[in-house]
Design a protein around this motif. Structure first.
Motif, PDB file in Angstrom:
ATOM      1  N   ILE C 255     -12.658  25.848  57.776  1.00  0.00           N
ATOM      2  CA  ILE C 255     -12.913  26.052  59.081  1.00  0.00           C
ATOM      3  C   ILE C 255     -14.306  25.568  59.388  1.00  0.00           C
ATOM      4  O   ILE C 255     -14.605  25.319  60.376  1.00  0.00           O
ATOM      5  N   ARG C 256     -15.208  25.784  58.342  1.00  0.00           N
ATOM      6  CA  ARG C 256     -16.571  25.625  58.518  1.00  0.00           C
ATOM      7  C   ARG C 256     -16.755  24.197  58.734  1.00  0.00           C
ATOM      8  O   ARG C 256     -17.822  23.663  59.562  1.00  0.00           O
ATOM      9  N   LYS C 257     -16.019  23.131  58.309  1.00  0.00           N
ATOM     10  CA  LYS C 257     -16.062  21.772  58.572  1.00  0.00           C
ATOM     11  C   LYS C 257     -15.138  21.478  59.595  1.00  0.00           C
ATOM     12  O   LYS C 257     -15.512  20.466  60.318  1.00  0.00           O
ATOM     13  N   ASP C 258     -13.852  22.072  59.921  1.00  0.00           N
ATOM     14  CA  ASP C 258     -12.877  21.700  60.948  1.00  0.00           C
ATOM     15  C   ASP C 258     -13.174  22.032  62.369  1.00  0.00           C
ATOM     16  O   ASP C 258     -13.297  21.229  63.157  1.00  0.00           O
ATOM     17  N   TYR C 259     -13.606  23.334  62.391  1.00  0.00           N
ATOM     18  CA  TYR C 259     -14.210  23.891  63.679  1.00  0.00           C
ATOM     19  C   TYR C 259     -15.551  24.402  63.405  1.00  0.00           C
ATOM     20  O   TYR C 259     -15.349  25.740  63.482  1.00  0.00           O
ATOM     21  N   PRO C 260     -16.643  23.726  63.270  1.00  0.00           N
ATOM     22  CA  PRO C 260     -17.895  24.319  63.208  1.00  0.00           C
ATOM     23  C   PRO C 260     -18.285  25.575  64.094  1.00  0.00           C
ATOM     24  O   PRO C 260     -18.077  25.520  65.093  1.00  0.00           O
ATOM     25  N   TYR C 261     -18.703  26.758  63.325  1.00  0.00           N
ATOM     26  CA  TYR C 261     -19.209  27.756  64.237  1.00  0.00           C
ATOM     27  C   TYR C 261     -20.542  28.028  63.566  1.00  0.00           C
ATOM     28  O   TYR C 261     -21.070  27.316  62.715  1.00  0.00           O
ATOM     29  N   ALA C 262     -21.163  28.979  64.286  1.00  0.00           N
ATOM     30  CA  ALA C 262     -22.813  29.310  64.016  1.00  0.00           C
ATOM     31  C   ALA C 262     -23.557  27.970  63.664  1.00  0.00           C
ATOM     32  O   ALA C 262     -23.581  27.146  64.607  1.00  0.00           O
ATOM     33  N   ALA C 263     -24.292  27.731  62.605  1.00  0.00           N
ATOM     34  CA  ALA C 263     -25.161  26.393  62.423  1.00  0.00           C
ATOM     35  C   ALA C 263     -24.339  25.442  61.454  1.00  0.00           C
ATOM     36  O   ALA C 263     -25.207  24.775  61.025  1.00  0.00           O
ATOM     37  N   TYR C 264     -23.204  25.741  61.263  1.00  0.00           N
ATOM     38  CA  TYR C 264     -22.510  24.775  60.112  1.00  0.00           C
ATOM     39  C   TYR C 264     -22.447  23.406  60.627  1.00  0.00           C
ATOM     40  O   TYR C 264     -22.383  22.710  59.732  1.00  0.00           O
TER      41      TYR C 264
END
Lengths: 314, 172, 389
Positions: C255-264
């Motif tokens: 999810i960090r790559k596919d739908y970035p949230y926060a500062a990812y």
């Protein structure tokens, strides 16, 4: 010293109890060192009395027998196991004149007594009438029988080489050359010792994460302490045999014989503890394959090799 | 697994055994702290300290508490009308009461770095009585009472003055 | 009452209970032996696996859960928007920052609150710290089920440094409750950043080399775990694996790559995948993600912007609902949050990755040996608190 005094104190019961406590303490301390921990610390100087306190806690505990268990067998087994292994110690010469009994069949008797252990442990598991104990008992028989054959064969190669079964004579005749010739036998002997006494990485019968505690699951308090003691003494006796057969027993320069004996034993124990800290446990089928396909043929080859050397060189 | 790999297993395993021995000589990570005691960080969330003289009795902390372990105890005076009392065995030390407290610049309810909370024996009765009481409550009540009296006096005086003025006005 | 359940179409199968009386337990007569691998067992944790064995072969496995059910989703309904985080973080204590971040993002979406950039970065640092803490325990417990406790002890030493950093930040070591809707609760002081750098340094310079030369590529470990519990790519998607277990089967889902949230979205990192799909591959995925997380923390500390760390979050939030996914340490964690315009959430549904992995496990544990049960169980990397919630 008279023989019965020896049997009671020095290489006898009292000595064994102290050895049991010390080995337990050093196991915890060395494992803690590898783990970068401190280990026992508060009870006594450097926590040296911690294991004593633990054993006394075990002795205070309630004597519990499961409802379905075979009561006579269940309460008898720990003492049978203890007597069997304590008899082993009688045949071991700790120094030139520190031994209880010395016969011309020392090695044979020791190996025969070690072979007597699997049924005892199996009955310990069977008498508990619990599923995990039962599986542990089955595993212990499987493992010990497959481990004992290389143990016998590698020990026999020593007997062939020296031409005697008496422990004292074996020690007297041993030299650096004999150590080199018997090195493969030594490695096989140590490996199969680990298998027979189910130490890690071969602690399959009492694999905590699979079968809880194997045949020890239902035992508690005094019974448990005695069973664990007998397992530890078995390992101690087999290591003593290894020192006598391969490492020259109490021989050594400067220091008295008994000190050399214990230095060699301590080296073997250190090896055991470090192996425990780094090698994961293997599976039952893998162990059986290893024993029957690798260890036993190697032990046979080694026996043939020793016989050849005996034929042509000596 | 190939035969070659299988033959290498004992050697590889021995290598790992030798490498793990290195740890025997590494420095230990254990800190023996039991005899010394440990200094906690600046805003460690430990035992509460409740200052009654700062409290204004707004009961924001009781509303913010997720486990409802803060009880507002009525004081009998007008200001503060009630002060918080924390039931220690229910508290989860989340510190949300401290966030909610509106007094400035110093908060009336605060979590200190006192982390050693031992109740002995740990029976239910003992735990139930394990409460963080507000500090200096009696002084605060006395102070508040004095203040109230003073205010009342002033009010009475003001009233008298007014009445006198009224009378004077009537007389005129 | 019983009839109403029957008319609704549900059927309940009551297990046959057979009381064994007399001298013999009948162990030798039964062909299939049912082992209760759990509740009171050294390696099971608070759950029960019913394992039917035929000799040493496992025939069937049936998980029985519910021993640590705490009704977290229901309890959230009685909380305000801010203090619901104490329930959300208790889903699993190994990595509590991930769950708190997910809930906060969902609440901010409904309320339409924009979070300051600094808060986003601090959230990223904390989330990765939590991931490292969780993965360290995962590595330790995976090797631990094979009777070696050294990795666990080494991992705990490295974990301790991170817990020190969390304590400096929030005042608690494990139950930090530090991420709230509207930002983070505390100012990321210089001391916190310093401690975090110390922790990452220790991880990279001491723990990783020491661990790598003994427990990665360990021959005995490989004998035990290579080829055990193998899941192909298609099968992994079909049975719905999550997290490291899914990535070990070759599916690059993060999810960090596919739908970035926060500062990812602004940081540079790669998704680790393995093709083998067995227990050893899952172990290696966890191991390599550990290194990757350390890199992310370093980047986030470098790029930490100035400014506010918290904005005001309204007490009453307008009606609406939001679904947010976060990449938690053990996989994709979903939050379905519904607001009815009150001072607290109307309903929260948490989609737990461990639960998905648990029900994929009976599929994987077919035709394995009894000794493989704990290995597969530990390699799927589950958290009991997360399974039951």
């Amino acid at each position: 010293m008279e023989a019965w005094l020896k049997a009671l104190f020095f290489p006898g019961f009292l000595f064994l109890l102290v050895v049991f406590l010390m080995i337990f303490y050093f196991e915890r301390k060395i494992l803690a060192d590898v783990h970068l921990r401190t280990g026992p610390y508060y009870v006594g100087k450097w926590g040296i009395l911690q294991t004593t306190a633990d054993v006394f806690k075990l002795l205070q505990k309630e004597f519990i027998i499961q409802r379905r268990a075979n009561k006579l067998l269940f309460s008898l087994i720990p003492f049978v196991a203890f007597l069997l292994v304590v008899a082993l110690i009688a045949f071991i010469p700790f120094s030139e004149n520190l031994w209880v009994v010395s016969t011309s069949f020392d090695l044979l008797i020791i190996l025969a007594l070690v072979t007597g252990m699997p049924p005892v442990f199996f009955y310990a598991g069977w008498a508990s009438k619990s599923k995990y104990s039962f599986i542990g008992g089955l595993r212990v028989v499987n493992q010990m029988i497959s481990g004992e054959i290389p143990l016998w064969l590698s020990a026999l190669s020593v007997a062939v080489f020296f031409g005697t079964l008496n422990n004292l004579e074996i020690v007297k005749e041993s030299s650096f050359l004999s150590f080199l010739v018997l090195l493969p036998a030594f490695l096989i002997f140590i490996t199969s010792t680990l298998i027979v006494t189910d130490r890690p990485p071969f602690d399959i019968p009492e694999a905590e994460q699979e079968v809880v505690y194997g045949f020890l699951t239902e035992f508690g308090g005094f019974n448990y302490a005695i069973l664990v003691l007998s397992k530890l003494v078995e390992l101690f006796a087999l290591y003593c045999v290894a020192v006598i057969l391969f490492l020259g027993g109490f021989k050594g320069p400067v220091l008295p014989g008994i000190v050399w004996f214990f230095i060699k034993i301590a080296f073997l124990y250190l090896f055991t503890f470090v192996v425990r800290a780094s090698t994961p446990r293997i599976r039952m089928d893998q162990l059986l394959r290893f024993c029957w396909k690798v260890l036993t043929p190697l032990a046979l080859l080694n026996l043939a090799f020793v016989i050849l050397i005996k034929m042509f060189l000596f | 697994m190939e035969i070659k790999e299988a033959l290498m297993v004992p050697f590889e395993a021995t290598k790992k055994v030798i490498r793990v021995t290195k740890a025997l000589f590494a420095p230990k990570a254990t800190e023996v702290w039991w005899d010394k005691g440990v200094k906690r960080e600046l805003h460690y969330r430990g035992k509460h300290i409740i200052k009654a003289e700062l409290c204004i009795g707004c009961s924001m902390c009781a509303r913010a508490c997720p486990v409802n372990c803060i009880e507002m105890v009525p004081t009998g005076v007008k200001k503060p009308r009630a002060v918080p009392k924390v039931r220690g065995n229910e508290c989860i030390f989340c510190g949300l009461c401290e966030d909610a407290c509106p007094t400035k610049p110093e908060k009336a309810i605060k979590l200190t770095d006192n982390y050693s909370m031992i109740v002995e024996p740990g029976t239910w009765d003992n735990l139930y009585q394990f409460v963080f009481e507000p500090e200096g409550l009696e002084e605060a009540i006395e102070k508040a009472k004095k203040m109230e009296e003073m205010i009342e006096k002033k009010k009475r005086e003001a009233l008298k003055k007014k009445q006198l003025e009224d009378k004077k006005g009537e007389e005129k | 009452m019983g009839s109403s359940i029957a008319t609704a179409g549900y059927t309940f199968v009551v297990e046959e209970t057979k009381e064994v009386v007399g001298e013999d337990l009948g162990l030798l007569q039964e062909k299939l032996l049912q082992l209760n691998w759990g509740v009171q067992h050294p390696a099971s944790g608070p759950m029960r696996l019913k394992v039917w064995v035929d000799g040493d072969e496992v025939v069937k496995v049936d998980p029985d859960i519910g021993y640590v059910l705490r009704l977290l989703e229901k309890l959230v309904e009685y909380r305000t928007w801010i203090n619901a985080i104490v329930n959300v973080e208790r889903a699993c204590f190994m990595d509590d920052f991930g769950t708190m971040t997910g809930y906060s993002i969902a609440a901010e979406k409904i309320a339409g609150v924009e979070v300051p950039k600094k808060a986003d970065y601090v959230r990223t640092i904390l989330c990765e710290g939590g991931r490292i803490v969780s993965h360290l325990i995962g590595l330790g417990s995976f090797v631990g089920v094979m009777g070696v406790h050294t990795p666990m002890q080494w991992a705990l030493i490295a974990r301790e440094k991170f817990l020190d950093a969390f304590e400096t930040f929030s005042g608690q070591r494990i139950a930090t409750s530090s991420i709230v809707p509207g930002g983070v609760r505390y100012e990321p002081t210089g001391k916190f950043i310093e401690k975090m750098v110390v922790a990452v340094d220790y991880l990279e310079k001491e723990f990783i080399p020491r661990y790598e030369e003994v427990f990665v590529d360990n021959p005995t470990l490989k004998i035990r775990s290579v080829g055990v519990g193998k899941v192909s790519k298609e099968k992994a998607i079909e049975i719905g694996l999550a997290g490291p277990a899914l990535r070990a089967s070759g599916v690059a889902s993060d999810i960090r790559k596919d739908y970035p949230y926060a500062a990812y979205g602004e940081l540079d990192f790669k998704v680790i995948t393995k093709e083998e799909g067995d227990s050893y591959a899952r172990y290696l995925v966890i191991w390599e993600e550990l290194k990757e997380s350390a890199k992310i923390i370093r980047q986030a500390i470098e790029g930490l912007p100035e400014g506010d760390y918290r904005t005001k979050f309204p007490i009453k939030v307008p009606q609406g609902e939001a679904y947010v996914n976060v990449e938690w340490a053990r996989g994709c964690f979903g939050f379905h949050l519904v607001s009815e315009g009150g001072t607290g959430p109307y309903r929260l549904k948490m989609r737990a990755p461990s639960f998905a992995n648990l029900w994929a496990m009976p599929e994987i544990m077919k035709n394995v040996k009894l000794a493989d049960v704990p290995v597969i169980f530990a390699s799927l990397y589950m958290c009991h608190g997360d399974i039951d919630r």
